[in-house]
Write a protein that holds these residues in place. Structure first.
Motif, PDB file in Angstrom:
ATOM      1  N   GLN A 124       0.826  -1.206   0.000  1.00  0.00           N
ATOM      2  CA  GLN A 124       0.000   0.000   0.000  1.00  0.00           C
ATOM      3  C   GLN A 124       0.863   1.260   0.000  1.00  0.00           C
ATOM      4  O   GLN A 124       0.533   2.247  -0.669  1.00  0.00           O
ATOM      5  N   LEU A 125       1.968   1.231   0.747  1.00  0.00           N
ATOM      6  CA  LEU A 125       2.833   2.408   0.874  1.00  0.00           C
ATOM      7  C   LEU A 125       3.967   2.427  -0.146  1.00  0.00           C
ATOM      8  O   LEU A 125       4.792   3.343  -0.118  1.00  0.00           O
ATOM      9  N   ALA A 126       4.012   1.403  -1.021  1.00  0.00           N
ATOM     10  CA  ALA A 126       5.089   1.300  -2.019  1.00  0.00           C
ATOM     11  C   ALA A 126       6.455   1.248  -1.334  1.00  0.00           C
ATOM     12  O   ALA A 126       7.416   1.909  -1.751  1.00  0.00           O
ATOM     13  N   LEU A 127       6.544   0.460  -0.263  1.00  0.00           N
ATOM     14  CA  LEU A 127       7.793   0.264   0.468  1.00  0.00           C
ATOM     15  C   LEU A 127       8.151  -1.216   0.429  1.00  0.00           C
ATOM     16  O   LEU A 127       7.302  -2.076   0.191  1.00  0.00           O
ATOM     17  N   SER A 128       9.420  -1.511   0.695  1.00  0.00           N
ATOM     18  CA  SER A 128       9.784  -2.897   0.949  1.00  0.00           C
ATOM     19  C   SER A 128       9.334  -3.265   2.364  1.00  0.00           C
ATOM     20  O   SER A 128       9.167  -2.391   3.226  1.00  0.00           O
ATOM     21  N   GLN A 129       9.130  -4.565   2.623  1.00  0.00           N
ATOM     22  CA  GLN A 129       8.767  -4.968   3.979  1.00  0.00           C
ATOM     23  C   GLN A 129       9.864  -4.613   4.960  1.00  0.00           C
ATOM     24  O   GLN A 129       9.587  -4.252   6.110  1.00  0.00           O
ATOM     25  N   GLN A 130      11.114  -4.695   4.526  1.00  0.00           N
ATOM     26  CA  GLN A 130      12.224  -4.334   5.406  1.00  0.00           C
ATOM     27  C   GLN A 130      12.166  -2.857   5.764  1.00  0.00           C
ATOM     28  O   GLN A 130      12.344  -2.474   6.926  1.00  0.00           O
ATOM     29  N   GLY A 131      11.899  -2.010   4.746  1.00  0.00           N
ATOM     30  CA  GLY A 131      11.799  -0.579   5.021  1.00  0.00           C
ATOM     31  C   GLY A 131      10.651  -0.257   5.952  1.00  0.00           C
ATOM     32  O   GLY A 131      10.776   0.600   6.844  1.00  0.00           O
ATOM     33  N   LEU A 132       9.520  -0.940   5.753  1.00  0.00           N
ATOM     34  CA  LEU A 132       8.368  -0.721   6.633  1.00  0.00           C
ATOM     35  C   LEU A 132       8.698  -1.148   8.055  1.00  0.00           C
ATOM     36  O   LEU A 132       8.389  -0.430   9.020  1.00  0.00           O
ATOM     37  N   SER A 133       9.313  -2.304   8.223  1.00  0.00           N
ATOM     38  CA  SER A 133       9.665  -2.789   9.563  1.00  0.00           C
ATOM     39  C   SER A 133      10.619  -1.825  10.266  1.00  0.00           C
ATOM     40  O   SER A 133      10.509  -1.607  11.481  1.00  0.00           O
ATOM     41  N   LYS A 134      11.548  -1.240   9.503  1.00  0.00           N
ATOM     42  CA  LYS A 134      12.483  -0.286  10.115  1.00  0.00           C
ATOM     43  C   LYS A 134      11.751   0.944  10.633  1.00  0.00           C
ATOM     44  O   LYS A 134      12.055   1.458  11.710  1.00  0.00           O
ATOM     45  N   ARG A 135      10.783   1.437   9.871  1.00  0.00           N
ATOM     46  CA  ARG A 135      10.024   2.607  10.339  1.00  0.00           C
ATOM     47  C   ARG A 135       9.253   2.285  11.621  1.00  0.00           C
ATOM     48  O   ARG A 135       9.234   3.096  12.556  1.00  0.00           O
ATOM     49  N   ILE A 136       8.615   1.116  11.646  1.00  0.00           N
ATOM     50  CA  ILE A 136       7.871   0.731  12.850  1.00  0.00           C
ATOM     51  C   ILE A 136       8.833   0.565  14.025  1.00  0.00           C
ATOM     52  O   ILE A 136       8.554   1.006  15.158  1.00  0.00           O
ATOM     53  N   GLY A 137       9.985  -0.061  13.777  1.00  0.00           N
ATOM     54  CA  GLY A 137      10.967  -0.258  14.841  1.00  0.00           C
ATOM     55  C   GLY A 137      11.457   1.060  15.417  1.00  0.00           C
ATOM     56  O   GLY A 137      11.594   1.218  16.644  1.00  0.00           O
ATOM     57  N   ARG A 138      11.745   2.041  14.546  1.00  0.00           N
ATOM     58  CA  ARG A 138      12.194   3.356  15.034  1.00  0.00           C
ATOM     59  C   ARG A 138      11.105   4.036  15.855  1.00  0.00           C
ATOM     60  O   ARG A 138      11.380   4.655  16.889  1.00  0.00           O
ATOM     61  N   LEU A 139       9.851   3.916  15.392  1.00  0.00           N
ATOM     62  CA  LEU A 139       8.750   4.530  16.136  1.00  0.00           C
ATOM     63  C   LEU A 139       8.622   3.904  17.520  1.00  0.00           C
ATOM     64  O   LEU A 139       8.449   4.621  18.520  1.00  0.00           O
ATOM     65  N   GLU A 140       8.713   2.589  17.597  1.00  0.00           N
ATOM     66  CA  GLU A 140       8.606   1.922  18.896  1.00  0.00           C
ATOM     67  C   GLU A 140       9.761   2.313  19.809  1.00  0.00           C
ATOM     68  O   GLU A 140       9.571   2.522  21.020  1.00  0.00           O
ATOM     69  N   ARG A 141      10.968   2.416  19.239  1.00  0.00           N
ATOM     70  CA  ARG A 141      12.118   2.826  20.079  1.00  0.00           C
ATOM     71  C   ARG A 141      11.953   4.249  20.576  1.00  0.00           C
ATOM     72  O   ARG A 141      12.247   4.551  21.743  1.00  0.00           O
TER      73      ARG A 141
END
Length: 313
Positions: free
Chosen positions: A27-44
């Protein structure tokens, strides 16, 4: 602590809506790795876990539930600010659900015949999710199967009736017939693609025609569903007759008659806040429906769940 950026919030909301990293990344035109990194940074940055990633899928933690509405509001506020600066009117959003049955087939047909409509199509998880988005003012309308009773603020109009076919193993004796009656399927088990609670049409069909239900696993798409049907000697499933389908080896598709089961598609919208595009959208669906005879229903020939039949009068 740094403030979360919009990309992180957008990634979180997409995963919360889809409950699936792959679909959210698409949906966001991202790789799953890129999406996971964004979520990880937000959680940190927030110091909390927002999502549980387990075998049953992605679930929101308590902290994630608390963040979701404010995150949506922040994204909506930024979008409104940008639109105000650019003096643009955003396209009306139309959310679709019921992806296994490919609702976009109908939506594409309607919108291609009405190019003057400024409509942006997006994915909805299910009817409840689209109803919540309508209540928050995030979408103008929804398209999919409406199956609940009185909805309070949710209004709907039935716009298409689509015959369904039976899919069953080629080795089963019933596969020799050119067409089947729904009552014939009582000799089989109806393989469901997901939790029966989310499959109103299939569960009502099974109850009405005495077909045993074989509950589904996680909804992993059409290919997975057909693989399951092929692996169950007395299995079958139902699919829209006009669904483009390359039938895998070992399966056959047979039309259902006497009666013909019809799958009902509807437009839904917020009763108290109808979007300005809604009249034109309803008109476009009605005109295309007349061209293609989408609302033909004969009680002696066809079968609909009672709620749909009552709506047609």
């Amino acid at each position: 602590m740094e403030d979360p950026d919009l990309g992180q919030l957008r990634a979180f909301v997409a995963v919360a809506d889809q409950r699936h990293f792959g679909r959210a990344a698409e949906q966001l035109a991202l790789s799953q790795q890129g999406l996971s990194k964004r979520i990880g940074r937000l959680e940190r940055e927030l110091g909390v876990q927002l999502l549980d990633r387990g075998p049953a899928g992605v679930q929101l933690t308590d902290a994630g539930q608390r963040l979701l509405d404010p995150a949506r509001a922040a994204l909506a506020a930024v979008k409104a600010a940008v639109d105000a600066v650019r003096r643009q009117v955003s396209p009306a959003r139309l959310d679709v659900w019921g992806h296994l049955f490919e609702p976009l087939r109908t939506v594409r047909d309607v919108l291609s015949a009405a190019p003057e409509l400024s409509v942006e199509v997006g994915p909805g998880r299910d009817l409840a999710g689209v109803a919540a988005a309508l209540a928050r003012g995030e979408t103008a309308a929804g398209f999919g199967r409406h199956h609940s009773g009185p909805d309070g603020e949710l209004a709907h109009r039935l716009v298409r009736l689509e015959p369904v076919d039976a899919v069953l193993p080629a080795a089963h004796p019933l596969a020799r017939a050119e067409q089947l009656r729904p009552a014939d399927l009582a000799a089989l088990r109806l393989v469901l693609p997901a939790d029966p609670a989310r499959l109103d049409f299939l569960t009502r069909f099974g109850e009405h025609f005495g077909v045993e239900l074989l509950p589904g696993e996680a909804n992993l798409g059409l290919g997975h569903l057909l693989d399951r049907v092929r692996s169950v000697a007395d299995g079958c499933t139902l699919l829209p007759a006009e669904l483009p389908l390359a039938v895998p080896p070992g399966l056959v598709v047979r039309p259902l008659v006497d009666p013909v089961p019809l799958y009902a598609w509807s437009l839904v919208w917020h009763r108290g806040r109808p979007h300005p595009v809604l009249p034109a959208l309803l008109r476009a669906f009605a005109e295309r429906g007349r061209d293609h005879r989408w609302l033909e229903y004969r009680p002696g020939r066809d079968w609909l769940p009672e709620t749909d039949a009552r709506e047609l009068g």
